[in-house]
Design a protein around this motif. Structure first.
Motif, mmCIF file in Angstrom:
data_model
loop_
_atom_site.group_PDB
_atom_site.id
_atom_site.type_symbol
_atom_site.label_atom_id
_atom_site.label_comp_id
_atom_site.label_asym_id
_atom_site.label_seq_id
_atom_site.Cartn_x
_atom_site.Cartn_y
_atom_site.Cartn_z
ATOM 1 N N ALA A 1 -13.255 -23.552 20.269
ATOM 2 C CA ALA A 1 -12.664 -23.766 18.949
ATOM 3 C C ALA A 1 -13.664 -24.226 17.899
ATOM 4 O O ALA A 1 -13.575 -23.845 16.738
ATOM 5 N N ASN A 2 -14.652 -25.043 18.269
ATOM 6 C CA ASN A 2 -15.549 -25.627 17.275
ATOM 7 C C ASN A 2 -17.001 -25.165 17.436
ATOM 8 O O ASN A 2 -17.913 -25.832 16.943
ATOM 9 N N LEU A 3 -17.204 -24.041 18.110
ATOM 10 C CA LEU A 3 -18.560 -23.593 18.403
ATOM 11 C C LEU A 3 -18.900 -22.322 17.625
ATOM 12 O O LEU A 3 -18.043 -21.467 17.392
ATOM 13 N N ASP A 4 -20.187 -22.197 17.233
ATOM 14 C CA ASP A 4 -20.619 -20.960 16.604
ATOM 15 C C ASP A 4 -20.601 -19.842 17.646
ATOM 16 O O ASP A 4 -20.547 -20.100 18.857
ATOM 17 N N PRO A 5 -20.624 -18.577 17.226
ATOM 18 C CA PRO A 5 -20.435 -17.469 18.173
ATOM 19 C C PRO A 5 -21.427 -17.454 19.325
ATOM 20 O O PRO A 5 -21.035 -17.271 20.485
ATOM 21 N N ALA A 6 -22.715 -17.656 19.039
ATOM 22 C CA ALA A 6 -23.707 -17.614 20.114
ATOM 23 C C ALA A 6 -23.539 -18.794 21.061
ATOM 24 O O ALA A 6 -23.680 -18.651 22.283
ATOM 25 N N THR A 7 -23.229 -19.978 20.511
ATOM 26 C CA THR A 7 -23.010 -21.148 21.353
ATOM 27 C C THR A 7 -21.744 -20.977 22.185
ATOM 28 O O THR A 7 -21.693 -21.380 23.352
ATOM 29 N N GLY A 8 -20.715 -20.372 21.590
ATOM 30 C CA GLY A 8 -19.506 -20.079 22.347
ATOM 31 C C GLY A 8 -19.776 -19.120 23.491
ATOM 32 O O GLY A 8 -19.256 -19.300 24.599
ATOM 33 N N LYS A 9 -20.578 -18.113 23.226
ATOM 34 C CA LYS A 9 -20.954 -17.168 24.278
ATOM 35 C C LYS A 9 -21.710 -17.887 25.390
ATOM 36 O O LYS A 9 -21.449 -17.676 26.584
ATOM 37 N N ALA A 10 -22.632 -18.782 25.007
ATOM 38 C CA ALA A 10 -23.385 -19.549 25.994
ATOM 39 C C ALA A 10 -22.463 -20.473 26.782
ATOM 40 O O ALA A 10 -22.672 -20.695 27.986
ATOM 41 N N ALA A 11 -21.431 -21.020 26.112
ATOM 42 C CA ALA A 11 -20.483 -21.900 26.803
ATOM 43 C C ALA A 11 -19.715 -21.145 27.877
ATOM 44 O O ALA A 11 -19.525 -21.651 28.995
ATOM 45 N N ILE A 12 -19.281 -19.929 27.558
ATOM 46 C CA ILE A 12 -18.569 -19.121 28.546
ATOM 47 C C ILE A 12 -19.494 -18.774 29.715
ATOM 48 O O ILE A 12 -19.079 -18.784 30.892
ATOM 49 N N GLU A 13 -20.758 -18.496 29.421
ATOM 50 C CA GLU A 13 -21.719 -18.210 30.485
ATOM 51 C C GLU A 13 -21.964 -19.439 31.351
ATOM 52 O O GLU A 13 -22.104 -19.334 32.580
ATOM 53 N N LEU A 14 -22.023 -20.626 30.721
ATOM 54 C CA LEU A 14 -22.209 -21.863 31.475
ATOM 55 C C LEU A 14 -21.006 -22.144 32.370
ATOM 56 O O LEU A 14 -21.163 -22.504 33.547
ATOM 57 N N ILE A 15 -19.805 -21.975 31.825
ATOM 58 C CA ILE A 15 -18.602 -22.178 32.623
ATOM 59 C C ILE A 15 -18.587 -21.230 33.813
ATOM 60 O O ILE A 15 -18.252 -21.619 34.941
ATOM 61 N N ASP A 16 -18.980 -19.982 33.583
ATOM 62 C CA ASP A 16 -19.014 -18.996 34.657
ATOM 63 C C ASP A 16 -20.028 -19.389 35.735
ATOM 64 O O ASP A 16 -19.740 -19.291 36.936
ATOM 65 N N ARG A 17 -21.188 -19.856 35.306
ATOM 66 C CA ARG A 17 -22.220 -20.262 36.281
ATOM 67 C C ARG A 17 -21.757 -21.462 37.103
ATOM 68 O O ARG A 17 -21.915 -21.478 38.334
ATOM 69 N N LEU A 18 -21.180 -22.450 36.423
ATOM 70 C CA LEU A 18 -20.705 -23.634 37.143
ATOM 71 C C LEU A 18 -19.559 -23.275 38.083
ATOM 72 O O LEU A 18 -19.443 -23.847 39.174
ATOM 73 N N HIS A 19 -18.729 -22.345 37.674
ATOM 74 C CA HIS A 19 -17.644 -21.880 38.535
ATOM 75 C C HIS A 19 -18.200 -21.299 39.822
ATOM 76 O O HIS A 19 -17.723 -21.601 40.934
ATOM 77 N N ARG A 20 -19.255 -20.490 39.704
ATOM 78 C CA ARG A 20 -19.844 -19.877 40.893
ATOM 79 C C ARG A 20 -20.606 -20.892 41.748
ATOM 80 O O ARG A 20 -20.561 -20.841 42.975
ATOM 81 N N GLU A 21 -21.308 -21.811 41.101
ATOM 82 C CA GLU A 21 -22.154 -22.748 41.835
ATOM 83 C C GLU A 21 -21.372 -23.879 42.495
ATOM 84 O O GLU A 21 -21.736 -24.341 43.575
ATOM 85 N N THR A 22 -20.312 -24.344 41.839
ATOM 86 C CA THR A 22 -19.563 -25.484 42.376
ATOM 87 C C THR A 22 -18.430 -25.067 43.304
ATOM 88 O O THR A 22 -18.009 -25.855 44.164
ATOM 89 N N GLY A 23 -17.919 -23.850 43.122
ATOM 90 C CA GLY A 23 -16.777 -23.420 43.912
ATOM 91 C C GLY A 23 -15.465 -24.012 43.455
ATOM 92 O O GLY A 23 -14.417 -23.776 44.077
ATOM 93 N N ALA A 24 -15.496 -24.798 42.377
ATOM 94 C CA ALA A 24 -14.272 -25.405 41.846
ATOM 95 C C ALA A 24 -13.406 -24.344 41.183
ATOM 96 O O ALA A 24 -13.901 -23.310 40.725
ATOM 97 N N ALA A 25 -12.114 -24.611 41.138
ATOM 98 C CA ALA A 25 -11.232 -23.774 40.333
ATOM 99 C C ALA A 25 -11.493 -24.081 38.860
ATOM 100 O O ALA A 25 -11.833 -25.205 38.501
ATOM 101 N N VAL A 26 -11.356 -23.072 38.017
ATOM 102 C CA VAL A 26 -11.537 -23.239 36.577
ATOM 103 C C VAL A 26 -10.294 -22.722 35.864
ATOM 104 O O VAL A 26 -9.841 -21.607 36.137
ATOM 105 N N VAL A 27 -9.757 -23.548 34.979
ATOM 106 C CA VAL A 27 -8.631 -23.147 34.136
ATOM 107 C C VAL A 27 -9.077 -23.267 32.682
ATOM 108 O O VAL A 27 -9.536 -24.331 32.250
ATOM 109 N N ILE A 28 -8.966 -22.174 31.937
ATOM 110 C CA ILE A 28 -9.367 -22.140 30.532
ATOM 111 C C ILE A 28 -8.138 -21.861 29.684
ATOM 112 O O ILE A 28 -7.434 -20.870 29.906
ATOM 113 N N ILE A 29 -7.887 -22.729 28.710
ATOM 114 C CA ILE A 29 -6.827 -22.499 27.724
ATOM 115 C C ILE A 29 -7.513 -22.107 26.422
ATOM 116 O O ILE A 29 -8.295 -22.878 25.875
#
Length: 569
Positions: free
Chosen positions: A174-202
């Motif tokens: 909601a409060n991120l510029d487009p490139a930072t938002g893209k990086a945030a989604i990539e970070l969430i994806d990486r952490l999802h794969r590395e931690t094995g935790a479930a991820v819920v995004i609203i």
């Protein structure tokens, strides 16, 4: 069943202050390692569902529940908020509301200190998690010194230290510029794969979330789950358009060209999408059939910004040699990186800050002698954070406040407020207290409180943050009508869709300077500007490239013209 983290079974919830349930008959299972996107229009129950997952319901928000909700096999309503926090980590939409430490390191360490983790284990864990989220070089910074993207990383680190089973993200873009938002989604994806935790995004910004794969999309409306399916199936059906959710722009363009969406085409990702030569030819034919966008005739000059320089007391040079002409009836987007000077520019325009050099001319009159009140009669400013604007208890009173301070009678005030309540989608809540609203609903209240004053220039900082597509469209279409009637609208935004769909041109800020002043299509199809200003190329441009249309800018222009001149009429 050992991998089940969250399970709702025929679950319903009614807040103590409400006369009807917010959630109805929810059956939903989330397993370890899954990534789930929850989408739906504002007020559909997404936030309440999240509050049930992270324990704010029933510990903070009281009410009556039906059915069952289990967390890692235990009755969630029997667990303490502390017990739940050991399993569920939440990253809030407003990161500022999540900080408790004076420095980044202290904030990350907070949960470990509560668990009585001793040194040096605590220090090692903080450094490890900070490195994981890419914030290790900022451990001694105060959270308020960070950009929006950096703040989000700190908030994420603060929940990762606990090795939680589920990560819950409440509108992370909601409060991120487009490139930072893209990086945030990539970070969430990486952490999802590395931690094995479930991820819920609203999140409302479906296309941006689908930059990385999700396993399922849960679509809600009126407190119920309408669909729980994979992204390809969702994007091949009409669920999104039927329920006020914006579909990816490349899908809209394909549909205009007559291409029928099928799940086997993998429409959730343009890069992976199967587009036959026949489909590509359909896109090329549609493009060739559309006339070039007509140029806008010259308008009278309204506001001249002439060589503005501004630096804060701490020496930060926030604006450097800013010059721009803004004409009557224009609709302009101000875009750029977090911290580029966009908000500072708006403060200077409104008189909240005074430039050290340069002049501002409004209708050819120097604004230097104008007070903040005088400027407010001409420039209506809607702030990014609605909580910084709201002062009244009731919604009607908040919207009416500006009219009352200007001495209008209640007979004059009521019809004007009621008209704006309808326009901004707030009529059903007219007798509610502001405190009962969601962040997005509060945002609409602040926009309404300025629109009702009918200013000459409307300046909005992130006008659609937190809005679903229906309310987004309602607000923006109203702003467009004002624009067509002659009002000048200036929007500070990170939403490239908004800019493309509504703005005539864009002022691109970077490091306190304007690095581009051009049409929106030109800005988003110029790689150097996109990269430098942390923007993101529109998927329309990428679709044009895939279909062999060499002039991506022209394709984007014709798409926008078609939407504005034919689809929205």
């Amino acid at each position: 069943m050992d991998d089940v983290i969250i399970q709702f079974q025929n679950f319903g919830f009614q807040y103590r202050a409400q006369d009807s349930p917010t959630l109805h008959d929810i059956s939903l299972t989330i397993r370890r390692g899954e990534k789930v996107l929850i989408a739906g229009p504002s007020g559909c129950g997404k936030s309440t569902l999240a509050h049930c997952i992270n324990g704010l319901v029933p510990h903070t928000y009281k009410g009556e529940a039906t059915g069952t909700l289990t967390l890692c096999g235990k009755d969630a309503f029997s667990l303490s908020i502390f017990d739940i926090s050991q399993h569920v980590g939440t990253v809030l939409q407003d990161s500022d509301g999540q900080f408790v430490g004076l420095t980044v390191a202290e904030d990350i360490a907070f949960a470990l200190e509560n668990d009585c983790v001793q040194e040096p284990d605590l220090h090692n864990r903080v450094r490890e998690v900070a490195s994981t989220v890419g914030i290790a070089t900022h451990l001694l910074h105060a959270p308020n010194e960070l950009s929006g993207g950096q703040k989000q990383r700190v908030a994420l680190a603060g929940v990762l230290v606990e090795d939680v089973d589920l990560l819950l993200f409440d509108e992370p873009l909601a409060n991120l510029d487009p490139a930072t938002g893209k990086a945030a989604i990539e970070l969430i994806d990486r952490l999802h794969r590395e931690t094995g935790a479930a991820v819920v995004i609203i999140e409302h910004r479906l296309e941006d979330v689908l930059h990385r794969n999700v396993d399922r999309v849960v679509l809600m409306r009126d407190g119920r789950i309408l669909a729980d399916t994979d992204p390809d199936a969702l994007l091949s059906a009409s669920w999104l358009s039927d329920n006020g959710i914006r579909e990816p722009l490349y899908l809209t363009a394909l549909k205009y060209a007559g291409v029928q969406m099928l799940p086997q085409m993998h429409p959730a990702s343009l890069a992976d999408m199967v587009l036959s030569e026949e489909m590509q030819q359909m896109v090329r034919s549609w493009y060739a059939s559309r006339p070039a966008r007509e140029s806008v005739s010259e308008r009278p000059l309204l506001l001249r910004v002439d060589h503005i320089d501004f630096h804060y007391a701490n020496g930060h040079h926030a604006l450097q040699d800013i010059s721009a002409d803004i004409h009557k009836g224009e609709m302009i987007a101000i875009i750029g990186t977090n911290g580029a000077g966009k908000s500072t520019f708006s403060k200077v325009l409104c008189g909240f800050e005074t430039q050290q050099q340069g002049t501002l001319l409004l209708n050819n009159h120097d604004m230097a002698a104008m007070s903040i009140k005088d400027r407010a009669d001409h420039i209506g400013f809607v702030m990014q954070n609605p909580n910084q604007m709201i002062s009244q208890v009731m919604i009607f009173d908040e919207i009416a406040l500006g009219l009352r301070t200007r001495g209008l009678s209640e007979e004059e005030i009521r019809p004007r407020v009621e008209k704006i309540l309808h326009i901004c989608g707030l009529w059903p809540f007219r007798n509610w207290p502001v405190s009962a609203l969601s962040f997005g609903q509060k945002k609409r209240v602040t926009i309404a409180s300025i629109l009702v004053l009918e200013p000459e220039i409307l300046l909005l900082d992130e006008p659609t943050a937190g809005q679903d597509y229906r309310h987004y469209t309602d607000i923006m279409e109203f702003l467009r009508k004002l624009h067509l009637e002659g009002m000048t609208v200036i929007m500070i935004t990170h939403d490239m869709h908004l800019m493309l769909e509504y703005a005539e041109r864009a002022l691109v800020f970077h490091d306190g300077r304007i690095i581009a002043d051009n049409t929106c299509a030109s800005v988003l199809t110029t790689p150097g500007i996109v990269e430098k200003a942390h923007l993101k190329e529109t998927s329309l441009y990428n679709l044009a490239m895939r279909c062999g249309i060499p002039d991506g800018k022209s394709f984007v222009d014709r798409f926008i013209a078609y939407e504005q001149e034919e689809v929205r009429q």
